[in-house]
Design a protein around this motif. Structure first.
Motif, mmCIF file in Angstrom:
data_model
loop_
_atom_site.group_PDB
_atom_site.id
_atom_site.type_symbol
_atom_site.label_atom_id
_atom_site.label_comp_id
_atom_site.label_asym_id
_atom_site.label_seq_id
_atom_site.Cartn_x
_atom_site.Cartn_y
_atom_site.Cartn_z
ATOM 1 N N LYS A 245 0.813 -1.212 0.000
ATOM 2 C CA LYS A 245 0.000 0.000 0.000
ATOM 3 C C LYS A 245 0.851 1.269 0.000
ATOM 4 O O LYS A 245 1.988 1.277 0.467
ATOM 5 N N ARG A 247 0.372 4.893 1.602
ATOM 6 C CA ARG A 247 -0.467 5.588 2.575
ATOM 7 C C ARG A 247 -0.097 7.063 2.627
ATOM 8 O O ARG A 247 1.074 7.416 2.610
ATOM 9 N N ASP A 250 -1.046 13.802 6.520
ATOM 10 C CA ASP A 250 -0.874 15.250 6.550
ATOM 11 C C ASP A 250 0.114 15.601 7.661
ATOM 12 O O ASP A 250 -0.210 15.482 8.846
ATOM 13 N N PHE A 257 -3.925 10.515 8.989
ATOM 14 C CA PHE A 257 -4.176 9.684 7.819
ATOM 15 C C PHE A 257 -5.215 10.357 6.921
ATOM 16 O O PHE A 257 -6.291 10.752 7.375
ATOM 17 N N VAL A 258 -4.877 10.501 5.614
ATOM 18 C CA VAL A 258 -5.803 11.173 4.704
ATOM 19 C C VAL A 258 -6.172 10.312 3.496
ATOM 20 O O VAL A 258 -6.980 10.737 2.666
ATOM 21 N N GLY A 259 -5.616 9.117 3.378
ATOM 22 C CA GLY A 259 -5.994 8.250 2.269
ATOM 23 C C GLY A 259 -4.919 7.230 1.949
ATOM 24 O O GLY A 259 -3.811 7.260 2.494
ATOM 25 N N GLU A 260 -5.256 6.308 1.046
ATOM 26 C CA GLU A 260 -4.307 5.280 0.629
ATOM 27 C C GLU A 260 -4.742 4.715 -0.713
ATOM 28 O O GLU A 260 -5.887 4.890 -1.154
ATOM 29 N N HIS A 261 -3.803 4.031 -1.375
ATOM 30 C CA HIS A 261 -4.174 3.223 -2.534
ATOM 31 C C HIS A 261 -3.363 1.934 -2.499
ATOM 32 O O HIS A 261 -2.272 1.874 -1.932
ATOM 33 N N ARG A 292 -2.795 12.671 -7.277
ATOM 34 C CA ARG A 292 -3.351 12.925 -5.937
ATOM 35 C C ARG A 292 -4.499 13.927 -5.974
ATOM 36 O O ARG A 292 -5.313 13.956 -5.044
ATOM 37 N N GLY A 295 -7.322 11.760 -7.523
ATOM 38 C CA GLY A 295 -7.563 10.590 -6.689
ATOM 39 C C GLY A 295 -7.613 9.287 -7.467
ATOM 40 O O GLY A 295 -8.334 8.355 -7.083
ATOM 41 N N LYS A 296 -6.821 9.194 -8.552
ATOM 42 C CA LYS A 296 -6.821 7.972 -9.347
ATOM 43 C C LYS A 296 -5.458 7.784 -10.016
ATOM 44 O O LYS A 296 -4.632 8.708 -10.053
#
Length: 417
Positions: A245, A247, A250, A257-261, A292, A295-296
């Protein structure tokens, strides 16, 4: 005509010629002759010293074409390498050809004869186990090292004059701070932003340290897998983990934590981030360009061997892989296409890569560091020896820091002129 008259005439002519010669000065000679003289002087001296003498000298050296031609005459291979960068240069004045010329000449001069031009410090036993992470920060005055002994050490590079060159014992004068058991696992990566230092480890932790306040821990984030790589850009800290992942955190609000892929299929080994993209390399033999903002995924680049390290500077993305190859990616117009691949001469994995206007520096498990030309088909400028496997390098201006599996760190700094 008497001999006396001839002597007087000859003397008069000689005096006139001498007067004309004494009238020849740098600010009165033809421009072509002035530039010819400058071509024999270091670009750094011409720009920063001679160019500050008077307005005339300053105006004479302003034309970027002078410095572009100077580089191409000495190093005729294509530079810069990315075509998009070349087009960008033609359309704008933001590329600094003077700085590029200075860096090309300085890196060549320093590394071609590094034994005489660089001070070398071998800090043997800097840690009690293999050193896997090093980082130069605070404008090159400080560096940090992280090891499998769980210890984070801060070094004051301004105190290197107190150390004997090549010394394997007298390194304590430049040791500023030791954070014993900074992590409970191997420290695998270190980066910085301003006065904040970030470290990651196999214990799954990402920690933030305030360097100005005795390196106190100011934030921490725990993940379920080892954190193998970090990158930071203003409002974004990204971490690549063993569980495949990427991760996002901020750093302004305690590593929130603000998101992950989870696009990758194997551990994420290296990271870069800017205002638009997160770039990650993985053991699945891909580099993923993640948008970013949208978001893809923007694009995925496939390699024959997996990437181990990245360097994204001056409009070029360089990647070092498992087989000792380096790959140039063109990010111009967000296309992220492979321009060319080069074999460095390393017989092991590329563990670190640092691209600058003056050189490409790579480290390897073959126990060497190579300094290459930053141009097409780069030739080797210098090969620096290590004792164990070189696990990574960090470069700031002309100071180079390397980490080594024999528990040591190595530092090269220019000899003061």
């Amino acid at each position: 005509m008497s001999s006396t008259c001839r002597k007087k005439e000859s003397t008069a002519i000689s005096q006139q010629q001498a007067a004309k010669i004494t009238e020849l000065k740098l600010d009165t000679i033809p421009l072509e002759l002035f530039m010819l003289i400058c071509s024999y002087l270091d670009a750094k001296f011409v720009i920063h010293t001679l160019g500050q003498v008077c307005h005339l000298f300053h105006d004479c050296i302003q034309d970027d074409l002078i410095w572009k031609m100077r580089i191409s005459k000495r190093w005729p291979k294509r530079y810069p390498l990315v075509e998009g960068v070349l087009l960008f240069i033609l359309a704008s004045s933001s590329f600094n050809w003077k700085k590029a010329c200075i860096e090309r000449e300085e890196h060549w001069r320093l590394w071609k004869d590094w034994k005489n031009n660089m001070k070398f410090y071998c800090f043997s036993g800097a840690h009690y186990a293999a050193v896997d992470a090093t980082h130069i920060f605070q404008d090159g005055t400080t560096c940090a090292s992280g090891s499998r002994d769980h210890c984070l050490k801060i070094w004051n590079l301004k105190n290197l004059d107190c150390v004997t060159q090549g010394s394997e014992a007298d390194f304590l004068p430049c040791l500023s701070l030791v954070k014993v058991d900074a992590h409970t696992g191997w420290i695998w990566d270190i980066i910085s932003s301003g006065h904040t230092l970030y470290s990651s480890s196999w214990d799954g932790l990402v920690k933030a340290w305030d360097v100005q306040r005795n390196c106190n821990e100011i934030a921490c984030n725990k993940w379920s897998a080892a954190v193998l790589s970090l990158a930071v850009h203003q409002d974004m800290l990204v971490a690549g983990t063993f569980d495949r992942k990427v991760r996002m955190m901020d750093p302004r609000v305690g590593l929130k934590f603000v998101g992950e892929h989870s696009i990758h299929k194997k551990p994420v080994l290296c990271m870069e981030v800017n205002s638009k993209f997160i770039i990650s390399g993985s053991e699945d033999e891909t580099v993923v360009i993640f948008d970013r903002i949208a978001g893809k995924v923007h694009s995925i680049i496939k390699f024959e061997e997996f990437p181990m390290c990245l360097s994204y500077r001056h409009g070029q993305l360089w990647i070092g892989d498992k087989q000792g190859w380096i790959h140039l990616i063109d990010p111009t117009n967000e296309k992220f296409e492979i321009v060319q691949s080069y074999h460095t001469g390393h017989s092991g994995k590329i563990t670190g890569i640092q691209y600058s206007l003056g050189s490409i520096i790579t480290s390897s498990t073959d126990r060497t560091i190579r300094v290459l030309e930053p141009c097409a088909n780069p030739e080797v400028i210098a090969v620096l020896p290590g004792c164990g496997e070189v696990t990574g390098v960090s470069l700031h201006n002309h100071t180079l820091l390397s980490a080594d599996s024999d528990n040591s760190i190595y530092i090269w700094t220019p000899v003061a002129e």
